[in-house]
Structure formats: structure tokens, C-alpha cells
Design a protein around this motif. Structure first.
Motif, PDB file in Angstrom:
ATOM      1  N   GLY A  85      32.604 100.742  76.739  1.00  0.00           N
ATOM      2  CA  GLY A  85      32.954  99.356  76.447  1.00  0.00           C
ATOM      3  C   GLY A  85      32.592  98.912  75.048  1.00  0.00           C
ATOM      4  N   PHE A  86      31.616  99.520  74.460  1.00  0.00           N
ATOM      5  CA  PHE A  86      31.261  99.105  73.113  1.00  0.00           C
ATOM      6  C   PHE A  86      31.351 100.272  72.145  1.00  0.00           C
ATOM      7  CE2 PHE A  86      29.815  96.613  69.811  1.00  0.00           C
ATOM      8  CZ  PHE A  86      28.859  97.310  69.100  1.00  0.00           C
ATOM      9  N   ASP A  87      32.160 100.097  71.135  1.00  0.00           N
ATOM     10  CA  ASP A  87      32.292 101.133  70.123  1.00  0.00           C
ATOM     11  C   ASP A  87      31.792 100.588  68.803  1.00  0.00           C
ATOM     12  OD1 ASP A  87      34.081 103.371  71.392  1.00  0.00           O
ATOM     13  OD2 ASP A  87      34.828 101.431  72.066  1.00  0.00           O
ATOM     14  N   CYS A  88      31.243 101.481  68.061  1.00  0.00           N
ATOM     15  CA  CYS A  88      30.718 101.101  66.771  1.00  0.00           C
ATOM     16  C   CYS A  88      31.769 101.493  65.732  1.00  0.00           C
ATOM     17  CB  CYS A  88      29.429 101.898  66.571  1.00  0.00           C
ATOM     18  SG  CYS A  88      28.540 101.396  65.151  1.00  0.00           S
ATOM     19  N   ILE A  89      32.018 100.623  64.775  1.00  0.00           N
ATOM     20  CA  ILE A  89      33.000 100.986  63.753  1.00  0.00           C
ATOM     21  C   ILE A  89      32.358 101.036  62.377  1.00  0.00           C
ATOM     22  CG2 ILE A  89      35.095 100.238  64.956  1.00  0.00           C
ATOM     23  CD1 ILE A  89      34.924  97.639  63.346  1.00  0.00           C
ATOM     24  N   SER A  90      32.949 101.855  61.527  1.00  0.00           N
ATOM     25  CA  SER A  90      32.401 102.024  60.182  1.00  0.00           C
ATOM     26  C   SER A  90      32.976 100.951  59.266  1.00  0.00           C
ATOM     27  CB  SER A  90      32.811 103.392  59.647  1.00  0.00           C
ATOM     28  OG  SER A  90      34.196 103.371  59.351  1.00  0.00           O
ATOM     29  N   ASN A  91      32.677 101.101  57.991  1.00  0.00           N
ATOM     30  CA  ASN A  91      33.348 100.302  56.966  1.00  0.00           C
ATOM     31  C   ASN A  91      34.835 100.643  57.013  1.00  0.00           C
ATOM     32  OD1 ASN A  91      32.610 103.008  55.990  1.00  0.00           O
ATOM     33  ND2 ASN A  91      33.624 102.384  54.120  1.00  0.00           N
ATOM     34  N   SER A  92      35.664  99.787  56.417  1.00  0.00           N
ATOM     35  CA  SER A  92      37.080 100.137  56.382  1.00  0.00           C
ATOM     36  C   SER A  92      37.419 100.658  54.994  1.00  0.00           C
ATOM     37  CB  SER A  92      37.938  98.920  56.701  1.00  0.00           C
ATOM     38  OG  SER A  92      37.988  98.061  55.592  1.00  0.00           O
ATOM     39  N   CYS A  93      38.448 101.476  54.950  1.00  0.00           N
ATOM     40  CA  CYS A  93      38.851 102.043  53.669  1.00  0.00           C
ATOM     41  C   CYS A  93      40.368 102.159  53.680  1.00  0.00           C
ATOM     42  CB  CYS A  93      38.176 103.395  53.506  1.00  0.00           C
ATOM     43  SG  CYS A  93      38.595 104.204  51.988  1.00  0.00           S
ATOM     44  N   ASN A  94      41.023 101.377  52.866  1.00  0.00           N
ATOM     45  CA  ASN A  94      42.497 101.366  52.798  1.00  0.00           C
ATOM     46  C   ASN A  94      43.142 101.234  54.176  1.00  0.00           C
ATOM     47  OD1 ASN A  94      42.119 101.738  50.104  1.00  0.00           O
ATOM     48  ND2 ASN A  94      42.725 103.879  50.063  1.00  0.00           N
ATOM     49  N   GLY A  95      42.542 100.425  55.010  1.00  0.00           N
ATOM     50  CA  GLY A  95      43.136 100.182  56.327  1.00  0.00           C
ATOM     51  C   GLY A  95      42.714 101.157  57.406  1.00  0.00           C
ATOM     52  N   LEU A  96      41.908 102.158  57.033  1.00  0.00           N
ATOM     53  CA  LEU A  96      41.418 103.116  58.027  1.00  0.00           C
ATOM     54  C   LEU A  96      39.987 102.761  58.403  1.00  0.00           C
ATOM     55  CD1 LEU A  96      42.546 106.514  56.438  1.00  0.00           C
ATOM     56  CD2 LEU A  96      43.670 105.256  58.267  1.00  0.00           C
ATOM     57  N   ILE A  97      39.638 103.037  59.642  1.00  0.00           N
ATOM     58  CA  ILE A  97      38.236 102.885  60.039  1.00  0.00           C
ATOM     59  C   ILE A  97      37.819 104.065  60.916  1.00  0.00           C
ATOM     60  CG2 ILE A  97      37.804 100.402  59.850  1.00  0.00           C
ATOM     61  CD1 ILE A  97      38.725  99.989  62.614  1.00  0.00           C
TER      62      ILE A  97
END
Lengths: 191, 163
Positions: A85-97
Motif C-alpha cells: 500500500g505504501f511505496d516510496c518514490i525517488s526524486n524525479s528526472c525528466n518525468g521519470l521516477i
């Protein structure tokens, strides 16, 4: 009929969802939209005119995307691989994460606007000994303009399973072009 | 001493459209057409400059656009007022038939007028943003060259984008 360069210029000012529909217009339009040079042009347009930007926020309920052109509504978005249920996301880079769910599971490179993803291969470093466990993992995503490649940096440290004392740290870099991890000189200290 | 008429005399250039109509424009207008800048600066613009890809109907509009932009920028008004004025003008200027808009975009590209090219591209993009595939084909005068099976396959790749 307009020349392809002009079509590219007009199309580069459209949102991604419209472009995905317009791939059906004709073959030339489809190959323009799919081309690497168009992707670069579209990205450049979006950055220089500040248009079609999205803010992705994580909460306990999941991930939300907010369209910065109409900031009054947030849309719940489904990460490609969801664990508990909970995902950790990174910084974004040109629309990718990057989506990270479990420290032991390889992260997923995600393009939320295209709804496409790629599960990264297993990292290069194997667990050193059964008595050691991963205590910390950090990920960062970046674009390597010299090689036109996306790279993921993974820094981690191992601790002793019983005493929890720090044992060693390490860093690896993933290259999307090579689709592999490379170990870089070990960090001598704790992260 | 030179006379006052000489001092205020403005340099003019003659531009000839595809259909042979000659337009007289001041230097402030002509220099906005990057494609002929070298001719103007090199003093090679005599007796007139032929613009083979632009009809008189479109060239008249292009000149109107450049004239307004040249006058607003040199008018001595503050930058914010000039900006507002240009925005209003640009919006009204874009209120034309779609085919004219496509031709203006093409002319701006050929004549290398960056601001007009940007304006027409942006306007065309917002016009087609919510249109159906069939409407877009008609507007850009393109034929569907996919077979039924191929089109279905292309559509299926991002089926959610059609909802």
C-alpha cells in the motif's frame, strides 16, 4: 501538407495523453511522436514554457498526481508494482521516477505519464554473509547528458544482524542503456 | 547641414510575394524577417526581395504582425504595458480561419520570425488538443495510411489515452 519539422514543433506543445492518441493520425505522425529527437524537443518545450508539469505526492493512501496547470484536483495514481500500500518514490528526472517498495527488491523505473515501467535487475552486490543485513538503502535518479543515459545511484550499508553495528557501506550505479549495475569504490564510512 | 527630411527619412524595402504583389515595408519590419536579414544588412535588397513561398494574402498579415510588434516595442511605453498590448494584439491576430493559421505558421517558419512561429504553433496546438483523430486528419489534410489492423494495434498500445 506541412513538413515533418513543423508538425514536430506543433505537436511538441501538446500534452502526453493527446500525443498518444495522435499516434493514430498517420504513419508519419506516429514515427515523429515515437522518435528520440521528438522526446527531447517535447521535454525542452515543457521545461522552457513550464507547461504540463505534474507534482507527485506520496501519502499513506498511495500516490497522487497533481496537474500544476489545474492545481485544484489531485488524482490517485497506481504505481506499477505495489507492495503493502505504501511505496516510496525517488526524486524525479525528466518525468521519470523510481518506485521503491522493499529494500531487498530491485526498484522500478516508472514513467507515470506513459504508464510504462521497467523493473531494474538485481543489484550487483550480493549479501556478504548471512549474519549481515541491509540497514539502510538510498536511491537517486539522474540523467547523464554526456551519454544520453539515465542512471540510478544506490547507496547502502550493512550491519551485523545481532549487534546492529555498522559493518560496511557500498555504492552501485545502474545504467539504463547497459541495463546493469556497476559497483563503484566503497564508501568507507557510515551513510 | 543635412535637411530635416533627410534626418527623419526611413529606409524602406520592397517585398514581392509569390503571386507578384509588392509590399513596401520599413526597416524595423523587414529586420524581423530573419531570412532576409543578411540581404538587408549586406545592402543586397534592391530592387526588391522575392519571397517565393508566401502569398500576398499571408504576407499582408505577416507585415501587419511585424509592424505592430515593431511599433509597440519602440513606442516608448513601459515594458509591462507594451507586453499587455502585444498579448491582446496576438490573441486577436490569431482569431483567423484554421487554414490561414496553418499558412501563417508555415510562412513564419520560412521567413524565420521566431515570435510568430511560436505564437502560431502554440495556437494550433491548443486548437487540436481535444480534437478527434478524424478531425485532425481533415485539418492537416493527411490520409490515414494505416490498415484497419495496424491502426487497431497502434491504438491498443495506449488504449487508456482514448478514454
Amino acid at each position: 501538407m506541412l513538413p515533418p519539422d513543423m508538425i514536430s514543433e506543433i505537436l511538441s506543445r501538446l500534452p502526453v495523453k493527446t500525443l498518444l492518441r495522435f499516434r493514430c493520425v498517420e504513419r508519419t505522425w506516429c514515427s515523429i511522436i515515437d522518435s528520440q529527437s521528438f522526446v527531447q524537443l517535447h521535454l525542452h518545450q515543457s521545461m522552457t514554457t513550464n507547461s504540463y508539469h505534474n507534482l507527485i505526492l506520496g501519502s499513506r493512501e498511495g500516490l497522487y498526481s497533481v496537474d500544476l496547470d489545474s492545481i485544484d484536483k489531485a488524482q490517485l495514481i497506481e504505481p506499477p508494482v505495489s507492495s503493502k500500500g505504501f511505496d516510496c518514490i525517488s526524486n524525479s528526472c525528466n518525468g521519470l521516477i523510481l518506485v521503491m517498495s522493499d529494500p531487498l527488491v530491485p526498484p522500478v523505473l516508472w514513467n507515470p505519464l506513459l504508464r510504462k515501467y521497467k523493473i531494474l535487475p538485481d543489484a550487483a552486490i550480493e549479501y556478504l554473509a548471512p549474519l549481515l543485513c541491509l540497514s539502510k538503502v538510498f536511491y537517486g535518479l539522474g540523467y547523464d547528458s554526456r551519454n544520453n543515459d539515465y542512471k540510478v545511484v544506490r547507496a547502502f550499508e550493512f550491519c551485523n544482524q545481532t549487534s546492529r553495528a555498522w559493518v560496511c557501506s557500498g555504492t552501485e550505479i545502474y545504467s539504463l542503456k547497459l541495463n546493469s549495475w556497476n559497483v563503484v569504490p566503497v564508501l568507507p564510512n557510515m551513510i | 547641414m543635412s535637411s530635416s527630411t533627410e534626418l527623419t527619412e526611413k529606409k524602406v524595402f520592397l517585398l514581392k510575394s509569390l503571386d507578384g504583389v509588392i509590399f513596401e515595408v520599413e526597416e524595423s519590419v523587414a529586420v524581423q524577417l530573419e531570412v532576409i536579414r543578411e540581404l538587408i544588412e549586406g545592402d543586397c535588397a534592391r530592387p526588391f526581395i522575392s519571397l517565393y513561398n508566401v502569398t500576398s494574402e499571408i504576407l499582408a498579415l505577416v507585415i501587419e504582425y511585424c509592424k505592430h510588434h515593431a511599433e509597440t516595442c519602440s513606442g516608448g511605453t513601459s515594458a509591462t504595458i507594451a507586453d499587455e498590448d502585444l498579448k491582446t494584439f496576438d490573441n486577436e491576430f490569431m482569431n483567423v480561419d484554421e487554414n490561414i493559421l496553418l499558412e501563417l505558421c508555415s510562412a513564419a517558419d520560412y521567413l524565420d520570425i521566431k515570435s510568430l512561429f511560436e505564437l502560431t504553433c502554440r495556437t494550433l496546438a491548443s486548437l487540436i488538443k481535444d480534437r478527434t483523430i478524424i478531425e485532425v486528419r481533415k485539418m492537416f489534410n493527411v490520409e490515414n495510411d494505416f490498415s484497419v489492423v495496424e491502426e487497431k494495434a497502434v491504438r491498443k498500445e495506449f488504449a487508456w489515452a482514448f478514454k
